[in-house]
Design a protein around this motif. Structure first.
Motif, PDB file in Angstrom:
ATOM      1  N   CYS B  90       0.855  -1.185   0.000  1.00 32.88           N
ATOM      2  CA  CYS B  90       0.000   0.000   0.000  1.00 32.88           C
ATOM      3  C   CYS B  90       0.897   1.243   0.000  1.00 32.88           C
ATOM      4  O   CYS B  90       1.615   1.478   0.962  1.00 32.88           O
ATOM      5  N   PRO B  91       0.893   2.060  -1.063  1.00 30.93           N
ATOM      6  CA  PRO B  91       1.780   3.226  -1.109  1.00 30.93           C
ATOM      7  C   PRO B  91       1.465   4.189   0.036  1.00 30.93           C
ATOM      8  O   PRO B  91       0.305   4.460   0.313  1.00 30.93           O
ATOM      9  N   ALA B  92       2.506   4.686   0.689  1.00 29.77           N
ATOM     10  CA  ALA B  92       2.299   5.526   1.871  1.00 29.77           C
ATOM     11  C   ALA B  92       3.486   6.456   2.038  1.00 29.77           C
ATOM     12  O   ALA B  92       4.579   6.195   1.520  1.00 29.77           O
ATOM     13  N   ARG B  93       3.262   7.553   2.752  1.00 33.28           N
ATOM     14  CA  ARG B  93       4.332   8.511   2.991  1.00 33.28           C
ATOM     15  C   ARG B  93       4.086   9.193   4.320  1.00 33.28           C
ATOM     16  O   ARG B  93       2.968   9.604   4.622  1.00 33.28           O
ATOM     17  N   SER B  94       5.132   9.291   5.141  1.00 34.64           N
ATOM     18  CA  SER B  94       4.986   9.894   6.467  1.00 34.64           C
ATOM     19  C   SER B  94       5.325  11.383   6.433  1.00 34.64           C
ATOM     20  O   SER B  94       6.120  11.836   5.608  1.00 34.64           O
ATOM     21  N   TYR B  95       4.710  12.120   7.345  1.00 32.10           N
ATOM     22  CA  TYR B  95       5.021  13.537   7.522  1.00 32.10           C
ATOM     23  C   TYR B  95       5.066  13.891   9.008  1.00 32.10           C
ATOM     24  O   TYR B  95       4.192  13.475   9.768  1.00 32.10           O
ATOM     25  N   THR B  96       6.076  14.650   9.403  1.00 29.53           N
ATOM     26  CA  THR B  96       6.044  15.270  10.727  1.00 29.53           C
ATOM     27  C   THR B  96       5.134  16.497  10.631  1.00 29.53           C
ATOM     28  O   THR B  96       4.755  16.926   9.539  1.00 29.53           O
ATOM     29  N   GLY B  97       4.836  17.091  11.786  1.00 24.56           N
ATOM     30  CA  GLY B  97       4.027  18.310  11.785  1.00 24.56           C
ATOM     31  C   GLY B  97       4.702  19.418  10.994  1.00 24.56           C
ATOM     32  O   GLY B  97       4.051  20.155  10.248  1.00 24.56           O
ATOM     33  N   SER B  98       6.034  19.525  11.148  1.00 23.65           N
ATOM     34  CA  SER B  98       6.771  20.563  10.425  1.00 23.65           C
ATOM     35  C   SER B  98       6.712  20.322   8.928  1.00 23.65           C
ATOM     36  O   SER B  98       6.664  21.267   8.148  1.00 23.65           O
ATOM     37  N   GLN B  99       6.754  19.076   8.542  1.00 25.81           N
ATOM     38  CA  GLN B  99       6.801  18.769   7.117  1.00 25.81           C
ATOM     39  C   GLN B  99       5.486  19.063   6.415  1.00 25.81           C
ATOM     40  O   GLN B  99       5.491  19.450   5.245  1.00 25.81           O
ATOM     41  N   VAL B 100       4.370  18.894   7.129  1.00 25.57           N
ATOM     42  CA  VAL B 100       3.055  19.032   6.457  1.00 25.57           C
ATOM     43  C   VAL B 100       2.857  20.367   5.739  1.00 25.57           C
ATOM     44  O   VAL B 100       2.515  20.360   4.555  1.00 25.57           O
ATOM     45  N   ARG B 101       2.941  21.581   6.219  1.00 25.91           N
ATOM     46  CA  ARG B 101       3.259  21.920   7.561  1.00 25.91           C
ATOM     47  C   ARG B 101       2.057  22.417   8.338  1.00 25.91           C
ATOM     48  O   ARG B 101       1.208  23.119   7.795  1.00 25.91           O
ATOM     49  N   ILE B 102       2.019  21.999   9.621  1.00 25.16           N
ATOM     50  CA  ILE B 102       0.932  22.379  10.514  1.00 25.16           C
ATOM     51  C   ILE B 102       1.438  23.549  11.347  1.00 25.16           C
ATOM     52  O   ILE B 102       2.234  23.370  12.274  1.00 25.16           O
ATOM     53  N   GLU B 103       1.003  24.739  10.978  1.00 24.64           N
ATOM     54  CA  GLU B 103       1.502  25.932  11.680  1.00 24.64           C
ATOM     55  C   GLU B 103       0.728  26.178  12.957  1.00 24.64           C
ATOM     56  O   GLU B 103      -0.489  26.022  13.004  1.00 24.64           O
ATOM     57  N   THR B 104       1.460  26.566  13.997  1.00 23.45           N
ATOM     58  CA  THR B 104       0.832  26.852  15.292  1.00 23.45           C
ATOM     59  C   THR B 104       1.364  28.181  15.811  1.00 23.45           C
ATOM     60  O   THR B 104       2.311  28.736  15.254  1.00 23.45           O
ATOM     61  N   ASP B 105       0.772  28.646  16.905  1.00 23.35           N
ATOM     62  CA  ASP B 105       1.381  29.776  17.608  1.00 23.35           C
ATOM     63  C   ASP B 105       2.610  29.244  18.344  1.00 23.35           C
ATOM     64  O   ASP B 105       2.957  28.065  18.220  1.00 23.35           O
ATOM     65  N   SER B 106       3.278  30.088  19.123  1.00 19.47           N
ATOM     66  CA  SER B 106       4.549  29.689  19.736  1.00 19.47           C
ATOM     67  C   SER B 106       4.412  29.284  21.196  1.00 19.47           C
ATOM     68  O   SER B 106       5.391  29.261  21.933  1.00 19.47           O
ATOM     69  N   THR B 107       3.188  28.940  21.607  1.00 17.87           N
ATOM     70  CA  THR B 107       2.972  28.527  22.995  1.00 17.87           C
ATOM     71  C   THR B 107       3.421  27.083  23.165  1.00 17.87           C
ATOM     72  O   THR B 107       2.633  26.148  23.021  1.00 17.87           O
ATOM     73  N   HIS B 108       4.714  26.893  23.466  1.00 15.75           N
ATOM     74  CA  HIS B 108       5.261  25.544  23.547  1.00 15.75           C
ATOM     75  C   HIS B 108       4.512  24.694  24.576  1.00 15.75           C
ATOM     76  O   HIS B 108       4.073  25.201  25.597  1.00 15.75           O
ATOM     77  N   THR B 109       4.380  23.418  24.273  1.00 13.52           N
ATOM     78  CA  THR B 109       3.710  22.357  25.053  1.00 13.52           C
ATOM     79  C   THR B 109       2.181  22.477  25.042  1.00 13.52           C
ATOM     80  O   THR B 109       1.520  21.518  25.450  1.00 13.52           O
ATOM     81  N   LYS B 110       1.632  23.589  24.597  1.00 14.90           N
ATOM     82  CA  LYS B 110       0.175  23.654  24.415  1.00 14.90           C
ATOM     83  C   LYS B 110      -0.179  24.663  23.321  1.00 14.90           C
ATOM     84  O   LYS B 110      -0.992  25.573  23.503  1.00 14.90           O
ATOM     85  N   ALA B 111       0.452  24.458  22.179  1.00 14.57           N
ATOM     86  CA  ALA B 111       0.273  25.383  21.057  1.00 14.57           C
ATOM     87  C   ALA B 111      -1.092  25.194  20.408  1.00 14.57           C
ATOM     88  O   ALA B 111      -1.726  24.144  20.543  1.00 14.57           O
ATOM     89  N   ARG B 112      -1.542  26.229  19.698  1.00 12.45           N
ATOM     90  CA  ARG B 112      -2.799  26.147  18.955  1.00 12.45           C
ATOM     91  C   ARG B 112      -2.515  26.226  17.462  1.00 12.45           C
ATOM     92  O   ARG B 112      -1.682  27.009  17.026  1.00 12.45           O
TER      93      ARG B 112
END
Lengths: 411, 411
Positions: B90-112
């Motif tokens: 089954c063809p598949a490819r992984s992504y980290t949050g940074s790679q997607v990229r899923i942008e958040t605010d800078s509130t580390h450990t509980k970002a939005r």
């Protein structure tokens, strides 16, 4: 104010206690006012743990995903060291290869660095922070995570030192420098203050493995001054420099040896053009690396041909050579896998005659029979029976007075 | 062709065997021709292991580095699942949050999450690949790795479903859906086919924890249809929908309960403006969350004031309230930490009268004394002695005929 790149391997960051010890070492250097970039490997054992997980999922893991998986190992250590430094009151910031960013080609699991963006690192250094970078990893132009292969953390450190024009790149290992030979074989072995890149390359490839050859080559190419030091003790280590004039003016710098070789000879080969390639072609096709090669003309019509391979490849090479022998109508195949290669290495031999004869005399004085000889510009290697390894190394170490500081004993 | 986002939690990917089982499930769905994005948590136990390492280095780990550290957990699972899928063809490819990229605010450990770039995902989906995304993590505008806090993988899944306008977001857990109440308390509890977001929010906050409240709120806001299913068995699970009309027209949908509450009462409080804030202000200042609040006028001049807090905060709240009592010149403080809150939840009660009286009668029939009552538009909660928990839940379950399918029993 100097700029240094420090690299610590997996053993040096193998536990929380050791990470804390590395933090103390880094903080002490930072307190002197120097700018520091620290490159880390994964905790020892972690890469194997992750590889095992992958192998359970897929016999031949997809290389792109292998890189995603393995790169987590260094990401863990850079986060922990950055915490440990800040716990000591030393400002620090971690970076993955992607974050730096360390650009590579797309050859997953053995990528090559193509470009380093040093903007973030320089900004942090100028703000007084220690920059902690995950070794071994980078990112390709499409944003894929890549790794540089085993030993890649050394390469990361050297590449960063080159990009930042660092004053020195310190490679912290479990030895406190480069020695004239292996101290386990010759207790009088002496730590060298300096050694040239060329000598280091010869010493590494001959079995005195302190650094990955690739990182030494890389350092030489970009004129990066490498220093090998111990993670676990104080001391200045050994500086690996590209300036030949800076090095101690010894005849030779060290004695290397390699216990992993085996010798194969094919006799009575018809002396016709292309015989060598007919013999070595099938060996190369089987992905067997050949080290030394010697060809002797036995009589007018035939020749003897001898070469050495790694002992792991010995049986395979012997089978192939036996086939080749039949095909060529050659005489016979004889082999010997109880041999060692002992080499003297030194840029000093370029300007001094008589080094080879001094070497052969020292061995003859101990009644050590030489089975093969190979020479390069800064190296002379001999193959001897493996039972003579220690005797040969010690005899040569004494003959060339390697236990004595050349700055004192020579003019 | 439908687009689905599947989310698997830590238990579902807790071992190589389970990751392979998830791969089988995903492949089966992919084989039907649907486009699939799979969001994963870290292997169960991994986040704790990494947190332990950090705590050994730093008592209060720097939050930026904590995110670098913890985000490795999901990076490992997405790589392994992507390998497992490819092992199945089954063809598949992984992504980290940074790679997607899923942008958040800078509130580390509980970002939005602030923005999701779906270009790479859409390209892969259109190329027939399964896209495997690391949950719980993102990247801020400066390229720093962030995490969304515990349960953040659900949020990642919902956010991706919203960005991709997915048909449904499937949350795979260790339960096979949302039940009318906890089956361990009432064996006749029935799995609901559908439930509204509002009901789900009330059920979650009342202790029937299947999903993180934040992800349910998020799903409601972006009209994402959530479905809760079991990782370990087949079945359609429970669809959480924002269309009230789609839901079974039951009077109430479920019974929730919360065993972690404690009750505090202050009597004889002078009935003057600002008394309530004088009582609750110091409690809030101590970061103690208050759940239910009831105020009764005892006589013309004084009032009684009762509220509940989490049992963990009980002792602290009692100390604070005793001080307040002295300051206000109130009568006395009485407390009870052997209570439970039992609630009936249902959008049906909006259009049906008499639900409350039916509830109180059912409890009275079992001689269960009600200590507090609180109501909202789709929920009625009572506080009773903790020894009545099971009895109350079963009595209410029977009274509202929750064991029967409402499509059959009601017109």
């Amino acid at each position: 104010m100097a700029v240094y790149v420090f690299k610590f391997g997996g053993t040096s960051v193998g536990s929380v206690e050791r990470i804390k010890a590395v933090a103390e070492k880094v903080k002490a250097a930072h307190d002197k006012g120097d700018q520091l970039v620290v490159v880390l490997s994964a905790m020892s054992g972690e890469t194997n743990r992750l590889t095992d997980l992958a192998m359970q999922v897929q016999q031949a893991p997809v290389s792109r995903e292998m890189d995603v998986l393995l790169s987590t190992g260094e990401q863990v250590t850079v986060a922990l060291l950055s915490m440990a430094l800040q716990e000591l009151g030393c400002p620090a910031r971690s970076y993955t290869g992607s974050q730096v960013r360390i650009e590579t080609d797309s050859t997953h699991t053995k990528a090559r660095i193509t470009h380093i963006d040093d903007a973030k690192i320089k900004a942090d250094l100028n703000a007084g922070k220690v920059v902690v970078v995950a070794g071994f990893q980078g990112v390709d132009e499409h944003g894929n995570i890549t790794t540089l292969g085993r030993g890649g953390s050394d390469t990361t450190a050297v590449a960063l030192a080159a990009a930042l024009k660092a004053d020195e790149c310190h490679i912290y290992t479990d030895v406190d420098g480069v020695y004239t030979t292996d101290p386990r074989v010759e207790p009088n072995a002496r730590r060298l203050d300096k050694i040239t890149f060329e000598e280091m390359l010869e010493m590494s490839s001959l079995g005195s493995k302190v650094l990955q050859i690739r990182s030494v080559e890389f350092a030489g190419k970009y004129n990066v001054a490498l220093r090998v030091l111990s993670s676990f003790s104080e001391g200045r280590g050994t500086l690996i420099t590209y300036e030949e004039s800076e090095v101690e003016q010894a005849l030779i710098s060290g004695i290397a040896f390699n216990k992993d070789e085996a010798k194969l000879t094919i006799t009575g080969v018809p002396d016709i053009p292309g015989a060598a390639s007919k013999i070595l072609g099938p060996i190369a096709d089987a992905n067997i690396e050949i080290d030394m090669i010697i060809q002797n003309v036995a009589d007018d019509a035939t020749t003897d041909f001898t070469f050495t391979v790694h002992r792991n490849d010995f049986d395979k090479a012997k089978d192939i050579l036996t086939c080749t022998c039949r095909e060529l109508g050659a005489g016979a195949v004889t082999t010997d896998n109880r041999i060692v290669k002992v080499s003297i290495v030194g840029v000093g031999m370029r300007s001094h005659a008589g080094i080879a004869s001094k070497m052969f005399k020292a061995l003859a004085d101990e009644a050590i029979n030489i089975k093969m000889i190979a020479t390069s510009e800064i190296k002379i290697s001999v193959v001897v029976d493996e039972k003579y390894l220690e005797l040969a190394v010690r005899a040569l170490h004494a003959a060339f007075e390697l236990d004595k500081d050349p700055k004192v004993t020579q003019s």
